[in-house]
Write a protein that holds these residues in place. Structure first.
Motif, PDB file in Angstrom:
ATOM      1  N   ALA A  40       0.811  -1.227   0.000  1.00  0.00           N
ATOM      2  CA  ALA A  40       0.000   0.000   0.000  1.00  0.00           C
ATOM      3  C   ALA A  40       0.840   1.272   0.000  1.00  0.00           C
ATOM      4  N   ARG A  43       2.492   2.036  -3.327  1.00  0.00           N
ATOM      5  CA  ARG A  43       1.428   2.270  -4.311  1.00  0.00           C
ATOM      6  C   ARG A  43       0.869   3.688  -4.169  1.00  0.00           C
ATOM      7  N   ARG A  44       0.621   4.090  -2.945  1.00  0.00           N
ATOM      8  CA  ARG A  44       0.089   5.440  -2.710  1.00  0.00           C
ATOM      9  C   ARG A  44       1.129   6.501  -3.058  1.00  0.00           C
ATOM     10  N   VAL A  47       0.875   7.229  -6.691  1.00  0.00           N
ATOM     11  CA  VAL A  47      -0.255   8.118  -6.957  1.00  0.00           C
ATOM     12  C   VAL A  47       0.122   9.560  -6.615  1.00  0.00           C
ATOM     13  N   TYR A  79      -6.828  -0.782  -7.001  1.00  0.00           N
ATOM     14  CA  TYR A  79      -6.548  -0.032  -5.775  1.00  0.00           C
ATOM     15  C   TYR A  79      -6.155   1.411  -6.083  1.00  0.00           C
ATOM     16  N   VAL A  80      -5.375   1.606  -7.136  1.00  0.00           N
ATOM     17  CA  VAL A  80      -4.979   2.960  -7.539  1.00  0.00           C
ATOM     18  C   VAL A  80      -6.217   3.756  -7.954  1.00  0.00           C
ATOM     19  N   ASP A  83      -7.699   4.837  -4.841  1.00  0.00           N
ATOM     20  CA  ASP A  83      -6.865   5.901  -4.269  1.00  0.00           C
ATOM     21  C   ASP A  83      -7.206   7.247  -4.904  1.00  0.00           C
ATOM     22  N   ASP A  86     -10.391   8.473  -3.558  1.00  0.00           N
ATOM     23  CA  ASP A  86     -10.127   8.997  -2.212  1.00  0.00           C
ATOM     24  C   ASP A  86      -9.688  10.451  -2.274  1.00  0.00           C
ATOM     25  N   ARG A  87      -8.897  10.770  -3.287  1.00  0.00           N
ATOM     26  CA  ARG A  87      -8.307  12.098  -3.401  1.00  0.00           C
ATOM     27  C   ARG A  87      -9.182  13.085  -4.186  1.00  0.00           C
ATOM     28  N   TRP A 114     -14.168  -1.097   0.461  1.00  0.00           N
ATOM     29  CA  TRP A 114     -13.545   0.217   0.324  1.00  0.00           C
ATOM     30  C   TRP A 114     -14.550   1.202  -0.281  1.00  0.00           C
TER      31      TRP A 114
END
Length: 227
Positions: A40, A43-44, A47, A79-80, A83, A86-87, A114
């Motif tokens: 994670a 990966r973050r 991003v 997952y990206v 992410d 999320d942003r 999620w």
């Protein structure tokens, strides 16, 4: 990959690939998906780097970029995509269509939970007028992931939880023998018990829950000796 933004992200992800870690992650996910083998934190960081260099995905192309990532075979790409959501600065009213698409495609607990607890949860706080229509349709569907989402979208609402809605949707599934539904019921009740222990205690007392749901629902209260 149809969009340059997706290509930039994927190229950076591949640079961090770890074959050994990929095998471990695939095994953990019951061989359902291939992985690049990226944890994670890195990966973050990918991003963050791409956003810093190229900015956030253009609003008009946001949905297409997310779906582009969703189409890629490695699970980190999904997952990206999450992410990036999320942003995202605020959700648009039509974004519920995108969230529903993501729940329905490449569905498994890791992405669905999620989406349900973070994105659908945030969406319905922003647009509460859509709760009855959208979640009402989800709960009547035959798709267990949409149904699970109706149970979990209030998971982080705490004192803002609509108890009547939560209990109504849980009651709808009391006869279910589906693991992911019964697990969600227990999880939702357990989280709400941290805010309103008496209501959860009474609900469990007066309703016939599955053993799994009941065990999960009372876990926090038993640990805190509140039963």
């Amino acid at each position: 990959m149809n969009h340059p933004y997706t290509q930039r992200l994927y190229t950076r992800l591949v640079e961090h690939a770890d074959k050994d870690q990929a095998l471990t992650m695939k095994k953990y996910m019951r061989e359902n998906y291939d992985f690049l083998g990226i944890k994670a934190a890195p990966r973050r960081e990918v991003v963050r780097e791409v956003i810093k260099e190229y900015g956030r995905p253009p609003e008009k192309e946001f949905s297409n970029i997310i779906k582009d990532l969703w189409d890629l075979p490695e699970r980190e790409c999904q997952y990206v995509a999450l992410d990036l959501i999320d942003r995202k600065i605020g959700l648009n009213e039509e974004d519920i269509q995108l969230l529903e698409y993501l729940v329905l495609h490449k569905s498994w607990w890791d992405t669905v939970d999620w989406i349900a607890t973070k994105h659908a949860g945030a969406y319905f706080q922003q647009y509460p007028q859509h709760i009855p229509g959208v979640t009402g349709r989800w709960i009547k569907s035959e798709n267990i992931w949409l149904q699970r989402s109706t149970i979990l979208f209030q998971l982080k609402y705490k004192q803002h939880t609509d108890e009547e809605t939560l209990f109504h949707y849980i009651t709808h599934f009391l006869d279910s023998d589906e693991f992911f539904i019964n697990k969600a019921i227990g999880w939702a009740l357990r989280e709400y018990s941290k805010t309103n222990p008496s209501s959860v205690t009474q609900f469990v007392k007066h309703h016939k829950l599955s053993t799994l749901s009941r065990t999960e629902a009372l876990k926090y209260l038993k640990a805190k000796n509140k039963l």
